[in-house]
Write an enzyme that holds these catalytic residues in place. Structure first.
Site, PDB file in Angstrom:
ATOM      1  N   GLU A  39      62.146  -6.577  42.191  1.00  0.00           N
ATOM      2  CA  GLU A  39      62.945  -7.821  42.223  1.00  0.00           C
ATOM      3  C   GLU A  39      62.043  -9.021  42.446  1.00  0.00           C
ATOM      4  OE1 GLU A  39      65.909  -7.994  41.252  1.00  0.00           O
ATOM      5  OE2 GLU A  39      66.730  -6.003  41.566  1.00  0.00           O
TER       6      GLU A  39
ATOM      7  N   TRP B 180      65.401  -9.430  34.150  1.00  0.00           N
ATOM      8  CA  TRP B 180      65.284  -8.092  34.727  1.00  0.00           C
ATOM      9  C   TRP B 180      64.788  -7.106  33.677  1.00  0.00           C
ATOM     10  CZ3 TRP B 180      64.171  -5.401  38.613  1.00  0.00           C
ATOM     11  CH2 TRP B 180      64.455  -4.035  38.669  1.00  0.00           C
TER      12      TRP B 180
ATOM     13  N   TYR C   5      70.016   2.212  32.595  1.00  0.00           N
ATOM     14  CA  TYR C   5      69.852   1.637  33.940  1.00  0.00           C
ATOM     15  C   TYR C   5      71.218   1.236  34.505  1.00  0.00           C
ATOM     16  CZ  TYR C   5      68.831  -1.774  37.572  1.00  0.00           C
ATOM     17  OH  TYR C   5      68.823  -2.455  38.758  1.00  0.00           O
TER      18      TYR C   5
END
Length: 193
Positions: A43, A51, A21
């Site tokens: 988000e 995250w 990522y």
């Protein structure tokens, strides 16, 4: 022995999906509306969590939320919301699920007004990624004047889970700001592209 490229300090090198990522997505400018809706939704789902927790669930989110097609998500009814709350592949928070559905409808309103959500979003940085100098972990910020402004405007338009910290993370993820560490190999790659 191969040299490991220097990466941002927050990347956990023991998690290949997290490394991927960072190395391929984080901080790369995004102009595709469905991708922007995906990042905005994820988000918001992240609020109060890491995250990485959300990243591990991204494929399940894509399946649950019609591949982040805002037209389809905006049409989700109460029965669909109840079904989502039973889905162990996503974060089963009633307010976050309701926000995703609400935000899809608001997203479509913004698209109608500005021609695309991308046109709307990139106005907050004058259409250009902001390049920040990150020399140490202390240089990372949680918000900016631009995230404050975008958050305020999104809230005025009826979006939910769009506080300035969430929006700043969104801006980082989709390349409105380049917050790669100064020594990170991706900093200059992202700028060059």
């Amino acid at each position: 022995m191969m040299n490991t490229p220097c990466r941002c300090h927050w990347v956990d090198l023991t998690k290949p999906d997290y490394v991927a990522y960072h190395d391929t997505e984080w901080g790369v400018p995004v102009y595709d509306d469905n991708k922007l809706f995906e990042f905005l939704t994820l988000e918001a789902a992240q609020a109060g969590l890491s995250w990485y927790t959300v990243l591990k669930k991204r494929d399940s989110y894509r399946a649950a939320f019609a591949n982040f097609d805002p037209v389809k998500v905006a049409a989700f009814d109460d029965a669909k919301a109840a079904e989502l709350l039973q889905n162990p592949g996503i974060i089963r928070n009633r307010l976050k699920v309701a926000a995703a559905i609400n935000n899809a409808a608001r997203f479509l309103e913004v698209q109608a007004e500005f021609g695309s959500f991308s046109n709307y979003q990139w106005r907050f940085v004058n259409g250009q990624p902001q390049l920040n100098s990150i020399a140490s972990p202390a240089d990372y910020r949680a918000t900016s004047p631009e995230s404050d402004a975008m958050s305020k405007d999104l809230k005025k338009r009826g979006f939910k889970f769009v506080g300035s910290t969430i929006i700043y993370a969104h801006m980082q993820a989709c390349g409105m700001v380049n917050d790669h560490h100064n020594n990170c190999f991706r900093k200059t790659q992202v700028v060059a592209n």
